[in-house]
Scaffold this active site. Structure first.
Site, PDB file in Angstrom:
ATOM      1  N   LYS A  48       0.808  -1.221   0.000  1.00  0.00           N
ATOM      2  CA  LYS A  48       0.000   0.000   0.000  1.00  0.00           C
ATOM      3  C   LYS A  48       0.842   1.272   0.000  1.00  0.00           C
ATOM      4  O   LYS A  48       0.332   2.343  -0.316  1.00  0.00           O
ATOM      5  CB  LYS A  48      -0.977  -0.011   1.173  1.00  0.00           C
TER       6      LYS A  48
HETATM    7  N1  PMP Z   1      -3.437  -8.235   1.275  1.00  0.00           N
HETATM    8  C1  PMP Z   1      -3.572  -7.309   2.218  1.00  0.00           C
HETATM    9  C2  PMP Z   1      -3.037  -7.578   3.573  1.00  0.00           C
HETATM   10  C3  PMP Z   1      -4.222  -6.099   1.939  1.00  0.00           C
HETATM   11  O1  PMP Z   1      -4.351  -5.171   2.906  1.00  0.00           O
HETATM   12  C4  PMP Z   1      -4.751  -5.900   0.644  1.00  0.00           C
HETATM   13  C5  PMP Z   1      -5.465  -4.623   0.336  1.00  0.00           C
HETATM   14  N2  PMP Z   1      -6.812  -4.538   0.719  1.00  0.00           N
HETATM   15  C6  PMP Z   1      -4.608  -6.911  -0.315  1.00  0.00           C
HETATM   16  C7  PMP Z   1      -3.940  -8.058   0.029  1.00  0.00           C
HETATM   17  C8  PMP Z   1      -5.185  -6.810  -1.704  1.00  0.00           C
HETATM   18  O2  PMP Z   1      -4.579  -5.822  -2.497  1.00  0.00           O
HETATM   19  P1  PMP Z   1      -5.461  -4.952  -3.445  1.00  0.00           P
HETATM   20  O3  PMP Z   1      -6.311  -4.059  -2.607  1.00  0.00           O
HETATM   21  O4  PMP Z   1      -4.488  -4.186  -4.282  1.00  0.00           O
HETATM   22  O5  PMP Z   1      -6.324  -5.869  -4.265  1.00  0.00           O
END
Ligand code: PMP
Length: 344
Positions: A48
């Protein structure tokens, strides 16, 4: 200013360029080579960081943000931490509207990173004025010069990965990647990375990982929103009860569903076999990879990349707590290897 000799002006210079690390044991039953893109090497310990930095710098480029302005988001998770980190370095205020379900540890962590945290009642509908969605929206509307990150419905989330994660993986595999396995929450990671990779080679298979209890897989297959797919589950950050516009379903070839229990055990197995302490969704992604491997979907010469989104330290009270595992009943079917401490 960029320095040589691993000296940096601030933590933001370290966002991205995460390593690709070969998996040597956990996938040893399958043909092919397997690599993890380990996003906990980002300074905020998760993928993130990429979207927080990209979206905020894009707002700066567009002239929307000035020093002292405010960044707003609805999250107690990784995105909140990353936004708080970027805000500190760049001199913005950071407001996070979080659900009262968020743990005290998480709220303390965000406050430590300088964020102003609004705790909103968890058990109200999204359109209730007290919900964290509505609180964030209202704050944004009332505050001139504020930016609402809105990661589930922000195309810049996907663009961040198109511009960084995708090119990095292409370069790191010297263009030889055959499969990408990635969790889908907002869908930004998988969609942006996949779009870039498919532009280089349309034959690369893109496999999304979804949770039982989430609508994403069914929506991908039918393009219909099926409420019956939605029920509570434990993995955070994976799957969703709505269809995020940040997800480009057309670049994803298929979704694989994984259970809370198997994903938890696989996360623990990654630590024990590969020496990597990673988050719950890294366990989920590797669980999906194992399911595909067991179906004989990989062959000799394949180069499979799996994304590990964050670090294990954020899950001490959950997947890495024997008590939590026991409370969920996750040790019931396993030969209670609850890795008991040895008392002297
Ligand atoms: N794993 C974790 C721990 C996350 O916080 C997130 C984000 N919500 C994701 C995977 C998935 O990534 P994305 O939001 O880019 O699909």
């Amino acid at each position: 200013m960029k320095h040589n000799n691993q000296v940096f002006d601030n933590v933001l210079d370290l966002v991205g360029n995460t390593p690709l690390i070969k998996l040597n044991r956990i996938t040893s039953n399958f043909e092919g080579d397997f690599y993890a893109k380990v996003e906990s090497f980002n300074p905020g310990n998760s993928s993130k960081d990429r979207i927080a930095l990209y979206i905020i710098e894009e707002a700066e480029r567009r002239g929307v943000l000035k020093p002292g302005d405010t960044i707003i988001e609805t999250t107690s998770g990784n995105t909140g931490f990353s936004i708080a980190m970027v805000s500190i370095i760049k001199g913005y205020d950071c407001i996070l509207a979080v659900s009262s379900k968020a743990s005290a540890d998480k709220i303390d962590m965000l406050k430590t990173m300088g964020a102003k945290v609004y705790v909103c009642p968890a058990h109200v509908k999204a359109d209730d004025p007290r919900s964290y969605y509505q609180v964030a929206k209202r704050l944004h509307e009332d505050m001139k010069g504020s930016v609402y990150i809105n990661q589930y419905f922000n195309q810049l989330n996907t663009d961040a990965h198109y511009n960084s994660t995708g090119p990095e993986i292409w370069k790191q595999t010297e263009g030889k990647i055959t499969h990408l396995v990635a969790c889908s929450g907002t869908g930004g990671t998988i969609s942006g990375t996949a779009k870039y990779l498919k532009e280089q080679n349309p034959n690369i298979k893109i496999i999304g990982v979804d949770a039982f209890g989430s609508v994403l897989k069914k929506y991908h297959e039918t393009r219909e929103f099926d409420e019956k797919e939605i029920y509570p589950y434990r993995i955070e950050g994976l799957g969703k009860n709505l269809i995020p516009t940040a997800t480009d379903f057309d670049v994803i070839d298929e979704f694989v569903k994984v259970t809370d229990e198997e994903s938890a055990h696989t996360a623990r197995e990654i630590a024990k076999t590969e020496g990597m302490f990673v988050g719950y969704t890294s366990g989920a992604a590797t669980q999906a990879l194992k399911q595909l491997g067991e179906e004989g979907r990989f062959k000799k010469g394949d180069k499979v990349v799996v994304i590990y989104p964050d670090h294990g330290s954020r899950y001490m009270g959950k997947v890495y707590s024997d008590k939590w595992m026991n409370d969920q009943g996750f040790f019931d079917s396993v030969n209670a290897e609850a890795s008991q401490s040895i008392q002297y």
